[in-house]
Design an enzyme around this catalytic site. Structure first.
Site, mmCIF file in Angstrom:
data_model
loop_
_atom_site.group_PDB
_atom_site.id
_atom_site.type_symbol
_atom_site.label_atom_id
_atom_site.label_comp_id
_atom_site.label_asym_id
_atom_site.label_seq_id
_atom_site.Cartn_x
_atom_site.Cartn_y
_atom_site.Cartn_z
ATOM 1 N N ALA A 152 0.850 -1.193 0.000
ATOM 2 C CA ALA A 152 0.000 0.000 0.000
ATOM 3 C C ALA A 152 0.885 1.242 0.000
ATOM 4 O O ALA A 152 2.024 1.206 0.483
ATOM 5 C CB ALA A 152 -0.902 -0.011 1.235
ATOM 6 N N LYS A 153 0.348 2.326 -0.549
ATOM 7 C CA LYS A 153 1.113 3.570 -0.599
ATOM 8 C C LYS A 153 0.664 4.440 0.578
ATOM 9 O O LYS A 153 -0.318 5.175 0.485
ATOM 10 C CB LYS A 153 0.869 4.257 -1.958
ATOM 11 C CG LYS A 153 1.977 5.199 -2.367
ATOM 12 C CD LYS A 153 1.910 5.521 -3.838
ATOM 13 C CE LYS A 153 2.705 6.783 -4.181
ATOM 14 N NZ LYS A 153 4.133 6.677 -3.995
ATOM 15 N N VAL A 154 1.366 4.283 1.674
ATOM 16 C CA VAL A 154 0.992 4.894 2.948
ATOM 17 C C VAL A 154 1.976 6.012 3.281
ATOM 18 O O VAL A 154 3.196 5.816 3.169
ATOM 19 C CB VAL A 154 1.017 3.829 4.072
ATOM 20 C CG1 VAL A 154 0.594 4.430 5.404
ATOM 21 C CG2 VAL A 154 0.139 2.630 3.704
#
Ligand code: PMP
Length: 297
Positions: A152-154
């Site tokens: 995920a792009k967190v």
């Protein structure tokens, strides 16, 4: 640099002036890096403004929110429509688009109760990065997949990227190369990595990396160009001193590597598989025929 008095953003359901939008000081995203975001490119093509891989990016944004437990109700189609509208309102064509899903006030360490969507964009006319990069193997490792949702792009993950990138720059390099927790090559702070040996491309398998949309595009282009690409784990020694290498990502596109830990890649960039892919990627984003893009290069 990113905005001026006239810049319009999309925030919490409305288009408004960037200067008038504000976030809450009590939000979870600010305090804990608990937000998800995307980096997307729009290109001025002969057919008009085109957001490259809008579906893939907005599907990933929704995936990132979902695995992080952040409530987020927008559909990919809605997000795409809003983004074209935003570009139009700002008069942007070649642009970088940065959507972010922020959580509202909550100081406890529990999942987000409500989110706000902000979409910002700025003109991006740098063209293609033509410089070759000197990279160094970082002392920082990519986050442990047992501790983070690495696919995920967190926002919070990027603290690791900042540490590694700055370490490399302080040591006189252009960029860092991070290993995973097992000591295998993982990725750059904001890009995936490929290297070439004996006419075959190698890239780290998924599991410890952000599976990039550009990486997937490059793999697709390899099949169109009959280039063999192997997704597997490998140690830095396998890559160092190999024939060629490149980083790829939405912002970086396909960018050549000159050396790794001061050991040069051995074949001229123009003769590498990466060079062919750089041209093919350019053609793809501009929706041009490959041959025409090569002629223009
Ligand atoms: N890895 C990391 C850590 C990144 O931040 C990025 C940029 N989003 C990438 C890889 C490349 O991903 P993409 O091609 O989807 O931009």
């Amino acid at each position: 640099m990113y905005y001026n008095d006239n810049t319009i953003v999309y925030f919490d359901g409305n288009f408004q002036k960037a200067r008038e939008a504000s976030v809450d000081l009590y939000g979870q995203s600010l305090h804990y890096g608990y937000a998800v975001f995307e980096g997307i490119r729009a290109y001025a093509t002969a057919k008009g403004t085109r957001i490259f891989k809008a579906k893939e990016h907005y599907d990933r944004l929704r995936f990132s929110a979902s695995v992080m437990g952040i409530p987020f109700a927008y559909s990919t189609e809605e997000l795409t429509r809003i983004t074209y509208d935003l570009l139009d309102r700002n008069g942007f064509s070649d642009a970088y688009i940065r959507p972010i899903v922020l959580c509202t006030p909550n100081m406890s360490l529990t999942k987000g109760k409500q989110s706000q969507l902000a979409i910002t964009a700025w003109e991006w006319t740098n063209g293609y990065l033509s410089n070759q990069m000197r990279i160094m193997t970082s002392g920082y490792r990519r986050p442990n997949p047992s501790g983070f949702k690495v696919a995920a792009k967190v926002s919070g993950h990027y603290v690791n990227s900042i540490l590694a990138c700055q370490e490399a720059k302080d040591a006189g390099y252009d960029e860092a190369l991070l290993l995973d927790i097992h000591g295998n090559v993982a990725e750059g702070p904001g890009a995936n990595v490929f290297y070439e040996r004996d006419n075959v491309l190698y890239t780290p398998a998924t599991g410890n990396i952000l599976p990039g949309i550009t990486r997937a595009t490059v793999i697709e282009l390899c099949s169109e160009l009959n280039i063999t690409v192997v997704e597997q784990q490998f140690k830095p020694e396998a890559m160092r001193g190999s024939d060629s290498g490149f980083y790829c990502g939405t912002a970086a596109e396909v960018v050549a590597l000159e050396s790794m830990d001061d050991v040069p890649f051995t074949i001229p960039w123009e003769e590498s598989l990466g060079y062919q892919l750089q041209q093919a990627y350019k053609a793809k984003v501009l929706e041009m025929e490959y041959a025409a893009a090569i002629k223009e290069a």
